[in-house]
Design a protein around this motif. Sequence first.
Motif, PDB file in Angstrom:
ATOM      1  N   LEU A  26       0.877  -1.338   0.061  1.00 56.63           N
ATOM      2  CA  LEU A  26       0.040   0.008  -0.157  1.00 56.63           C
ATOM      3  C   LEU A  26       0.841   1.189  -0.119  1.00 56.63           C
ATOM      4  N   ALA A  27       2.010   1.311   0.698  1.00 58.18           N
ATOM      5  CA  ALA A  27       2.628   2.318   0.595  1.00 58.18           C
ATOM      6  C   ALA A  27       3.254   2.666  -0.569  1.00 58.18           C
ATOM      7  N   GLY A  28       3.466   1.867  -1.446  1.00 58.48           N
ATOM      8  CA  GLY A  28       4.077   1.877  -2.732  1.00 58.48           C
ATOM      9  C   GLY A  28       2.977   2.334  -3.885  1.00 58.48           C
ATOM     10  N   LEU A  29       1.853   1.727  -3.626  1.00 56.62           N
ATOM     11  CA  LEU A  29       0.728   1.978  -4.718  1.00 56.62           C
ATOM     12  C   LEU A  29      -0.191   2.997  -4.411  1.00 56.62           C
ATOM     13  N   VAL A  30      -0.831   3.138  -3.214  1.00 57.39           N
ATOM     14  CA  VAL A  30      -1.702   4.249  -2.911  1.00 57.39           C
ATOM     15  C   VAL A  30      -1.156   5.800  -3.454  1.00 57.39           C
ATOM     16  N   PRO A  31       0.111   5.924  -2.957  1.00 55.71           N
ATOM     17  CA  PRO A  31       0.617   7.330  -3.219  1.00 55.71           C
ATOM     18  C   PRO A  31       0.849   7.219  -5.070  1.00 55.71           C
ATOM     19  N   PHE A  32       1.059   6.388  -5.674  1.00 55.92           N
ATOM     20  CA  PHE A  32       1.334   6.155  -7.170  1.00 55.92           C
ATOM     21  C   PHE A  32      -0.251   6.574  -7.805  1.00 55.92           C
ATOM     22  N   VAL A  33      -1.205   5.959  -7.188  1.00 53.69           N
ATOM     23  CA  VAL A  33      -2.667   6.121  -7.766  1.00 53.69           C
ATOM     24  C   VAL A  33      -3.032   7.739  -7.513  1.00 53.69           C
ATOM     25  N   THR A  34      -2.981   7.881  -6.173  1.00 56.35           N
ATOM     26  CA  THR A  34      -3.430   9.234  -5.895  1.00 56.35           C
ATOM     27  C   THR A  34      -2.647  10.345  -6.335  1.00 56.35           C
ATOM     28  N   ASP A  35      -1.484  10.216  -6.467  1.00 59.27           N
ATOM     29  CA  ASP A  35      -0.614  11.359  -6.993  1.00 59.27           C
ATOM     30  C   ASP A  35      -1.115  11.369  -8.460  1.00 59.27           C
ATOM     31  N   GLY A  36      -1.276  10.267  -9.248  1.00 60.70           N
ATOM     32  CA  GLY A  36      -1.701  10.300 -10.630  1.00 60.70           C
ATOM     33  C   GLY A  36      -2.908  11.039 -10.819  1.00 60.70           C
ATOM     34  N   LEU A  37      -4.109  10.750  -9.947  1.00 62.89           N
ATOM     35  CA  LEU A  37      -5.489  11.238  -9.946  1.00 62.89           C
ATOM     36  C   LEU A  37      -5.143  12.768  -9.904  1.00 62.89           C
ATOM     37  N   ASP A  38      -4.544  13.240  -8.810  1.00 60.06           N
ATOM     38  CA  ASP A  38      -4.058  14.606  -8.403  1.00 60.06           C
ATOM     39  C   ASP A  38      -3.772  15.483  -9.779  1.00 60.06           C
ATOM     40  N   LEU A  39      -2.926  14.835 -10.517  1.00 64.16           N
ATOM     41  CA  LEU A  39      -2.314  15.294 -11.911  1.00 64.16           C
ATOM     42  C   LEU A  39      -3.206  14.999 -13.180  1.00 64.16           C
ATOM     43  N   ASP A  40      -4.320  14.530 -12.811  1.00 66.43           N
ATOM     44  CA  ASP A  40      -5.552  14.274 -13.955  1.00 66.43           C
ATOM     45  C   ASP A  40      -4.875  13.340 -14.774  1.00 66.43           C
ATOM     46  N   HIS A  41      -4.167  12.185 -14.300  1.00 66.03           N
ATOM     47  CA  HIS A  41      -3.584  10.935 -15.051  1.00 66.03           C
ATOM     48  C   HIS A  41      -4.681   9.949 -14.955  1.00 66.03           C
ATOM     49  N   PRO A  42      -5.365   9.387 -16.078  1.00 65.47           N
ATOM     50  CA  PRO A  42      -5.917   8.055 -15.967  1.00 65.47           C
ATOM     51  C   PRO A  42      -5.158   7.092 -15.222  1.00 65.47           C
ATOM     52  N   VAL A  43      -5.759   6.324 -14.418  1.00 68.62           N
ATOM     53  CA  VAL A  43      -5.211   5.258 -13.738  1.00 68.62           C
ATOM     54  C   VAL A  43      -5.914   4.105 -13.748  1.00 68.62           C
ATOM     55  N   ALA A  44      -5.099   2.991 -14.084  1.00 69.65           N
ATOM     56  CA  ALA A  44      -5.852   1.719 -14.005  1.00 69.65           C
ATOM     57  C   ALA A  44      -5.013   0.732 -12.965  1.00 69.65           C
ATOM     58  N   VAL A  45      -5.475  -0.103 -12.575  1.00 64.12           N
ATOM     59  CA  VAL A  45      -4.902  -1.102 -11.662  1.00 64.12           C
ATOM     60  C   VAL A  45      -5.580  -2.465 -12.122  1.00 64.12           C
ATOM     61  N   ALA A  46      -4.697  -3.436 -12.440  1.00 59.28           N
ATOM     62  CA  ALA A  46      -4.842  -4.820 -12.742  1.00 59.28           C
ATOM     63  C   ALA A  46      -3.971  -5.659 -11.738  1.00 59.28           C
ATOM     64  N   ALA A  92      -6.891   4.130 -25.428  1.00 53.12           N
ATOM     65  CA  ALA A  92      -8.104   5.175 -25.408  1.00 53.12           C
ATOM     66  C   ALA A  92      -8.107   6.436 -24.747  1.00 53.12           C
ATOM     67  N   ARG A  93      -6.641   6.803 -24.282  1.00 49.98           N
ATOM     68  CA  ARG A  93      -6.255   8.168 -23.443  1.00 49.98           C
ATOM     69  C   ARG A  93      -4.832   8.333 -23.577  1.00 49.98           C
ATOM     70  N   THR A  94      -4.890   8.870 -25.044  1.00 51.79           N
ATOM     71  CA  THR A  94      -3.412   9.178 -25.885  1.00 51.79           C
ATOM     72  C   THR A  94      -3.410  10.866 -25.314  1.00 51.79           C
ATOM     73  N   ASP A  95      -4.211  11.518 -24.939  1.00 50.11           N
ATOM     74  CA  ASP A  95      -4.099  12.970 -24.769  1.00 50.11           C
ATOM     75  C   ASP A  95      -3.213  13.304 -23.514  1.00 50.11           C
ATOM     76  N   ARG A  96      -3.380  12.218 -22.420  1.00 48.47           N
ATOM     77  CA  ARG A  96      -2.622  12.532 -21.427  1.00 48.47           C
ATOM     78  C   ARG A  96      -1.415  11.306 -20.848  1.00 48.47           C
ATOM     79  N   HIS A  97      -0.771  11.504 -19.846  1.00 49.10           N
ATOM     80  CA  HIS A  97       0.158  10.684 -19.439  1.00 49.10           C
ATOM     81  C   HIS A  97      -1.061   9.626 -18.627  1.00 49.10           C
ATOM     82  N   VAL A  98      -0.564   8.273 -18.846  1.00 49.33           N
ATOM     83  CA  VAL A  98      -1.438   7.341 -18.272  1.00 49.33           C
ATOM     84  C   VAL A  98      -0.554   6.535 -17.360  1.00 49.33           C
TER      85      VAL A  98
END
Length: 311
Positions: A26-46, A92-98
């Motif tokens: 969680l220490a590695g993934l939660v900031p990766f996800v939330t920081d991405g969302l704050d930067l308006d990066h689309p985020v997927a988790v598989a 499907a999201r080439t206009d932004r960093h993913v």
Amino acid sequence: MNAISTSPDPLFVHPALFYGSDAEYLAGLVPFVTDGLDLDHPVAVAVPGPRLDLLRDALGDTARHVTMLDMTREGRNPGRIIPRVLRRFADARTDRHVRIVGEPIWAGRSGVEYPACAQHEALINAAFTGRDVTILCPYDTVALDAGVIADARETHPVVWEGDRRYTSDHYAPDRVVARYNAPLPHASDGAFAVEGPADVSPARRFAAQRGRLFGLTEPRLADLELIAGELVTNSLVHTAGPCRLGVWAEDGHLVCEVRDGGRLTDPLAGRRPPEDDGASGLGLLLVNDLADLVRLHTAADGTTVRVLLRL
């Protein structure tokens, strides 16, 4: 197979995240996800189901902004992860960093599956060269063998370990693809010889008959016929000689295999989404979609494509 570039990519980032506990995960993934969302990066988790639940709980309401996929279903066959999980989301999201979290290797993976998993991780680097994408791949350093962690250092140019972020001195994805390009032993059962296009329909019927014999039921029998037809057709189109189709049962799987005298030179064959014309490269892509596992060996004297369907 052709070599894969080992040069660092200024746009594409492909770190391995080494974790030894839920807290480190969680220490590695939660900031990766939330920081991405704050930067308006689309985020997927598989990631595998239990890990998906763990991360979803940690994210709370934020999880609704993330595309969350169970890797045990979406990536049951590692050969479908690049086109049907990673590229499907990124294209499907080439206009932004993913940003994507992808965990294709977990302790429940079998020894039969692992070579395809390791090759998949290596081929991500070729598939995303020049793309404005980050794909973070978690590895459980407690549950996975040391050899798996060593391979991760070869398939990922960057390693995240605790608070450390460092370049892997062992990065060599082409070496991993070659290492697991191992010969697949011949089956003892008889095979069906395919000499030309007139043999494609009989080959499909042969596969279905063998499938019924070993207990495969609908709708997987229909899938088996499609797989057999695509494999032999692909062989006839891309090689100069005949091929041989074999179908047998082994270790809880129905195995469908085609051997021919050609050599596969494109390591990403079957891992690219359809071209704009909708017709190019669909054969092996369809096979990867339908299969529970695809193993492949190619050399100067021939190629074997082995497809497994769970019984």
